[in-house]
Design an enzyme around this catalytic site. Structure first.
Site, short mmCIF file in Angstrom:
data_model
loop_
_atom_site.label_atom_id
_atom_site.label_comp_id
_atom_site.label_asym_id
_atom_site.label_seq_id
_atom_site.Cartn_x
_atom_site.Cartn_y
_atom_site.Cartn_z
N ALA A 39 0.95 -1.32 -0.09
CA ALA A 39 -0.13 0.02 -0.03
C ALA A 39 0.86 1.13 -0.10
CB ALA A 39 -0.92 -0.01 1.24
N CYS A 40 0.45 2.41 -0.42
CA CYS A 40 1.08 3.60 -0.35
C CYS A 40 1.63 3.76 1.19
CB CYS A 40 -0.02 4.83 -0.42
SG CYS A 40 -0.69 5.06 -2.20
N PRO A 41 2.81 4.55 1.12
CA PRO A 41 3.43 5.00 0.02
C PRO A 41 4.55 4.12 -0.45
CG PRO A 41 4.22 5.90 2.06
CD PRO A 41 3.33 4.74 2.26
N VAL A 42 4.39 3.01 -0.12
CA VAL A 42 5.61 2.13 -0.04
C VAL A 42 6.14 1.94 -1.77
CG1 VAL A 42 6.59 -0.36 -0.03
CG2 VAL A 42 5.09 0.54 1.84
N HIS A 49 -2.38 -1.52 -6.23
CA HIS A 49 -3.06 -0.56 -5.24
C HIS A 49 -3.56 0.66 -6.12
CE1 HIS A 49 -3.92 2.18 -1.94
NE2 HIS A 49 -2.89 2.43 -1.63
#
Lengths: 75, 239, 183
Positions: A12-15, A39
């Site tokens: 998921a963000c921000p990965v 995502h």
């Protein structure tokens, strides 16, 4: 010309964006980075960042809810 | 404005980035889930109507919830990103969008509250004017840490559960656990901090018109700051 | 027939524009604001999310035999009334469930639904730690990003701005932790 694939499925963000930013730093101009994403938010912010930074970007829908963001380093 | 877009070719017109054929071979045939979408709309719409006939408020909340969820997902709106990205990635586009939402909503709420006040009616929304102090600072700070590492705040977590994220089901479960722990120890915070903390409704201090003007000026100032910061960061990324 | 219908819809340019592609952030800002204002006008209160989560926990504990109604947090008349009515009679809970279904509808109609499994142990730790911190923080700060920040600022309460400053600082620390330990 190198082609690197970055698997960000299930992240998921921000990965995905942070990983993509790091990965692109290590590439040379003309190299291609393919970021696999599932995502929907990252599908918007990864291309947005790459375009703003001046790279060539393409998005491909690979499967339901799965995309590949293809970034060609231009700078 | 056009400076930043000039050297960026529009999508689809680049003629394609060359990639090795091997990575393209894995393409699977796509399924359409449009019929499931329509079916779901009928089912949840029906539930909403049923709830609404039993109790208007329940039905109304059900439908507005669906609207909020749909809007959040469709626009990829994310309050977490609006607060996190300026530092982490240098992007402020969501920060500006959230500030815009704050400005519009403030104006709308102000109109509703002011007209109630002018008619001598109780002012709505006062339950959200809460005491602030150490508990707000600690609570907001740890909430900020939590939402970034788990990848979504309360509304974002609900939205991502709907999108099929198993990780967010886990964070939602522990959101509930954390809430219960907090409720169990709430008396301590009440006794030591909340009781001594002030509540400030801006119109009480600045007047009705002063409050909305000051609020919009602050939001406007932050919007400009976010815009300049985002442009400066974007420019440094490109070099 | 259903398949043909879906295929025809999928090719339609307005379907793509309205249901397939993401809408701009600014559209989100305007639409969320409209529904916030409608919510305030109809129910007399702005949008909130996380208070209901404390009640969900309370109902689970009650089902396990814990008398949470004796806790200070639930001791007010309003809180007790909500607990008494239960999940299916609680508008705030219905709204939260609505958010899940609204998002699900959005991805199904866009043919973009996918179950995203947990990939690493780090994600498990991040979800447990992050969820717990958010739950604890939201209750003592009287709300989350929505109730304390979005709605708090919009009802012209100074508490909203204080919340905003500290959630921003928390997000910076969270970002550092995320990059260092959870990626």
């Amino acid at each position: 010309m190198k082609e690197v694939t970055l698997d960000c499925l299930g992240e998921a963000c921000p990965v995905p964006l942070v990983k993509a930013q790091k990965a692109l730093e290590d590439l040379a101009i003309g190299d291609v980075l393919i970021v696999s994403i599932d995502h929907s938010c990252a599908m918007k912010n990864v291309p947005e960042w790459a375009r703003e930074a001046g790279h060539n970007v393409e998005i491909e829908e690979v499967d339901d809810g799965e995309w590949e963001v293809v970034i060609e380093k231009a700078k | 404005m056009s400076d930043t877009t000039e050297n960026t070719p529009a999508t689809g017109t680049t003629g394609g980035i060359r990639r090795s054929s091997s990575s393209r071979a894995s393409k699977k045939p796509k399924k359409s889930t449009i019929p499931y979408g329509i079916l779901l709309a009928l089912v949840i719409g029906g539930i909403g109507v049923a709830l609404g006939t039993v109790n208007f408020t329940l039905g109304f909340f059900w439908f507005t919830g669906m609207a909020f969820g749909f809007i959040l997902q469709k626009t990829r709106f994310c309050f977490t990103a609006s607060l996190r990205d300026p530092y982490l990635t240098g992007s402020t586009s969501l920060t500006k969008a959230v500030l815009t939402a704050l400005a519009i909503t403030s104006l709308g709420f102000w109109a509703i509250m002011y007209s109630a006040h002018a008619k001598g009616l109780p002012i709505p929304g006062q339950g959200f004017v809460v005491p602030f102090g150490v508990h707000t600072m600690v609570g907001a700070f740890i909430f900020g840490i939590g939402m970034v590492i788990s990848g979504g705040c309360a509304s974002g977590t609900l939205m991502r559960v709907g999108e099929g994220f198993l990780m967010q089901i886990l964070s939602l479960t522990f959101f509930i656990v954390g809430s219960v722990l907090s409720a169990a120890t709430f008396g301590w915070w009440q006794l030591n901090f909340i009781n001594q903390s002030p509540k400030v409704f801006l119109p009480d201090v600045l007047g009705w018109f002063g409050a909305i003007v000051v609020q919009l000026l602050i939001i406007g100032f932050l919007w400009i700051a976010a815009d300049k910061y985002g442009k400066a960061k974007g420019a440094s990324d490109a070099h | 027939m259903l398949k043909k219908f879906s295929e025809a819809v999928a090719k339609n340019e307005y379907y793509k524009l309205w249901f397939k592609d993401a809408w701009p952030y600014i559209t989100g800002a305007v639409l969320l604001s409209i529904f916030q204002i409608v919510t305030m006008a109809v129910s007399g209160n702005p949008w909130g999310v996380s208070t209901a989560f404390a009640n969900w926990g309370a109902w689970i504990l009650q089902a396990l035999g814990v008398s949470v109604e004796k806790w200070y947090f639930f001791s007010s008349e309003g809180a007790l009334a909500v607990l008494d009515r239960g999940l299916l009679q609680d508008p705030a809970s219905m709204r939260n469930i609505g958010v899940i279904f609204g998002a699900l509808f959005s991805v199904l109609i866009a043919s973009g639904f996918k179950i995203k499994k947990i990939k690493t142990k780090k994600q498990v730790v991040a979800a447990i730690l992050g969820g717990t911190l958010m739950g604890y923080g939201a209750r003592i700060a009287f709300g989350c990003n929505i109730g304390a920040f979005f709605s708090g600022i919009s009802v012209l309460s100074l508490s909203g701005w204080v919340f905003a400053i500290f959630i921003f600082l928390g997000a910076i620390v969270g970002s550092k932790l995320l990059v260092k330990y959870f990626m």
